[in-house]
Design an enzyme around this catalytic site. Structure first.
Site, PDB file in Angstrom:
ATOM      1  N   ARG A 193      39.019  45.966  26.485  1.00 45.02           N
ATOM      2  CA  ARG A 193      37.642  46.414  26.632  1.00 45.02           C
ATOM      3  C   ARG A 193      37.446  47.324  27.835  1.00 45.02           C
ATOM      4  NH1 ARG A 193      37.228  42.346  23.752  1.00 45.02           N
ATOM      5  NH2 ARG A 193      38.629  41.396  25.222  1.00 45.02           N
ATOM      6  N   THR A 194      37.965  46.910  28.973  1.00 52.03           N
ATOM      7  CA  THR A 194      37.674  47.675  30.190  1.00 52.03           C
ATOM      8  C   THR A 194      38.268  49.076  30.092  1.00 52.03           C
ATOM      9  OG1 THR A 194      37.693  45.618  31.434  1.00 52.03           O
ATOM     10  CG2 THR A 194      37.813  47.629  32.707  1.00 52.03           C
ATOM     11  N   LYS A 213      60.340  51.391  38.295  1.00 49.93           N
ATOM     12  CA  LYS A 213      61.505  51.804  39.086  1.00 49.93           C
ATOM     13  C   LYS A 213      61.346  51.408  40.544  1.00 49.93           C
ATOM     14  CE  LYS A 213      61.750  55.923  36.189  1.00 49.93           C
ATOM     15  NZ  LYS A 213      61.372  57.342  36.209  1.00 49.93           N
ATOM     16  N   HIS A 233      35.722  42.540  40.099  1.00 45.46           N
ATOM     17  CA  HIS A 233      35.626  43.313  38.862  1.00 45.46           C
ATOM     18  C   HIS A 233      34.175  43.803  38.766  1.00 45.46           C
ATOM     19  CE1 HIS A 233      36.391  44.861  35.023  1.00 45.46           C
ATOM     20  NE2 HIS A 233      36.727  43.793  34.342  1.00 45.46           N
ATOM     21  N   ARG A 257      43.151  49.081  37.479  1.00 50.62           N
ATOM     22  CA  ARG A 257      43.289  47.632  37.257  1.00 50.62           C
ATOM     23  C   ARG A 257      44.695  47.241  37.674  1.00 50.62           C
ATOM     24  NH1 ARG A 257      41.755  43.702  32.401  1.00 50.62           N
ATOM     25  NH2 ARG A 257      39.759  44.103  33.389  1.00 50.62           N
TER      26      ARG A 257
END
Lengths: 328, 155
Positions: free
Chosen positions: A73-74, A102, A151, A123
């Site tokens: 969703r985000t 890496k 958030h 995120r």
């Protein structure tokens, strides 16, 4: 970009109404007035989010999506918001497909994104990642979730859904049900609700109570906070029932998770005697906490809540990057 | 250095005297000094439980041939806020000042939250805001974790 030194340190945002060029790391970066202003702008964005009106203040802008933790969703609603506003996205949707695999540091990755885009949406599984990114980058950084931390755009869309239903954020009795310990959305939401004078009721299994630190902070800020062990009583008296999923991925120990999994569920029998205007929210995804039969009741607002993620993020991106009225 | 009790440990020609350390805290101060390394040529003298007009009882630490960095002084201020620092040159006190706790503490304490970005090998130092002074509470500027038992979390 930001002069404020930390998540929990008072910010110089109070009274400022321009979000142009600013980071958004935690909901407390925004004053109450700025939140209300964003909600009003999000309402105006709804026809654009639905595709019935076109406004493209981000035309020619590029927004980098750095998603180093799974998200549906985000990420999609941020991408939709950018595209609806006429901007373009470059996206890291899988940390394993980026150079972080890496061994590249987040700091270096953010420096690279800074050179490629006009703003960064991040995120990340570690708390404080967005704060680090904001320090490294001279482009605006929007926190789209940092581990069990903050958030803020989820909080904005939670508030937008409540405001759309009730026309106000003040004087409501909001029950926070579920995983209040690890659920980052409830931490930010509880803080924001406290600013607007909502009455907060905490209902959770004992193992998943709101961290004492946060509860004391809410009480110090003058919020009305109470714990209610009886889920039926809590639901009967609620205006808003905010349900969260148990954050399995935050448990270090599978056994601890199993102890609390399935300890609460919202179904039709639980809602007997609920207020007519009861509004049920959930940040989604759900994992059995809300029975599908609830979806067809007028109480269910969680899919509307998910949709409002687009106009809310449009309003925010427009304010930070665009030339709208909230941008100086 | 006119306090006769100081004579129980020898006067130093050059170096630093950390005086007025709260009783029993000298060993913690040594831990702080140890964190940042005492120079090879330095002798460290400690006086524990010395009678003090101001504090009742105090501790004293003398470090020869070493002047403390501002960072070390900040760290001492964390655990011994009543301490004074005297810079000694040729047996004479050249400078004497109380320690002061700054608004932010960098690199001395590590965040107790193992999932904090400051513990993930990023090229950054830990950083805390001093969010309360009596007693001292530090708050990680990255993840927001509050720390009051910072001696357990020295970097």
């Amino acid at each position: 970009m930001r002069l404020g030194k930390g998540l929990w340190v008072p910010r110089p945002s109070e009274g400022r109404m321009s979000l142009k060029g600013r980071d958004l790391i935690a909901i407390r970066d925004l004053s109450s007035d700025e939140i209300l202003d964003l909600l009003a702008r999000a309402r105006e964005m709804i026809p654009c989010a639905e595709g019935t009106r076109v406004r493209e203040p981000l035309n020619g802008r590029i927004v980098a999506m750095g998603f180093f933790e799974p998200s549906t969703r985000t990420r999609l609603s941020f991408e939709s918001a950018v595209l609806r506003l006429g901007g373009r996205c470059i996206t890291i949707a899988d940390a394993m497909a980026s150079s972080m695999r890496k061994g590249e540091s987040l700091s270096d990755t953010v420096r690279m994104l800074t050179g490629y885009a006009d703003a960064i949406v991040l995120r990340h599984p570690n708390e404080g990642a967005a704060q680090l990114a904001a320090r490294v980058s001279d482009k605006p950084v929007i926190n789209a979730g940092d581990g069990a931390g903050q958030h803020p755009t989820q909080t904005l869309l939670d508030l937008a859904t409540i405001h759309e239903r009730f026309g106000t954020l003040t004087g409501l009795r909001v029950v926070l049900l579920g995983d209040l310990r690890y659920g980052r959305t409830v931490h930010s939401l509880a803080y924001a609700l406290a600013q607007f004078g909502a009455e907060i009721v905490l209902t959770s299994p004992p193992e998943l109570r709101l961290p004492e630190e946060l509860r004391s902070e809410l009480e110090r800020s003058g919020a009305k906070v109470q714990m209610e062990g009886d889920i039926r009583k809590a639901v009967r008296e609620a205006d808003v029932l905010y349900v969260t999923r148990i954050q399995k991925e935050r448990f270090g120990d599978e056994g601890e998770y199993r102890k609390v999994a399935g300890s609460y569920r919202v179904d039709l029998p639980l809602l007997e005697g609920a207020k007519e205007r009861l509004t049920i929210l959930h940040p989604l995804p759900r994992a059995g906490e809300i029975a599908p039969e609830i979806d067809r009741t007028p109480y269910a607002a969680y899919f509307r809540q998910a949709f409002l993620g687009v106009p809310v993020r449009m309003a925010l991106l427009d304010a930070i990057l665009g030339g709208g009225p909230a941008a100086a | 250095m006119t306090d006769t009790h100081d004579l129980r440990i020898s006067a130093i020609r050059n170096g630093t005297v950390i005086d007025h350390i709260g009783g029993g805290l000298a060993l913690d101060v040594l831990r702080i000094l140890g964190v940042h390394g005492i120079e090879r040529e330095s002798t460290v003298s400690i006086a524990l439980h010395v009678r003090s007009g101001k504090l009742g009882w105090k501790d004293i630490v003398k470090v020869e041939n070493m002047e403390l960095s501002p960072r070390t002084v900040n760290a001492i201020a964390l655990i011994a806020p009543t301490a004074t620092i005297s810079i000694i040159r040729d047996f004479t006190v050249r400078e004497k000042r109380p320690v002061t706790l700054p608004e932010t503490i960098e690199g001395i304490v590590r965040c107790p939250n193992p999932n904090c970005i400051s513990n993930q090998g990023e090229p950054i130092e830990s950083e805390f805001a001093v969010t309360r002074r009596h007693p001292v509470v530090l708050t990680c500027v990255y993840c927001g974790r509050a720390v009051d038992d910072f001696l357990r979390h020295l970097a």
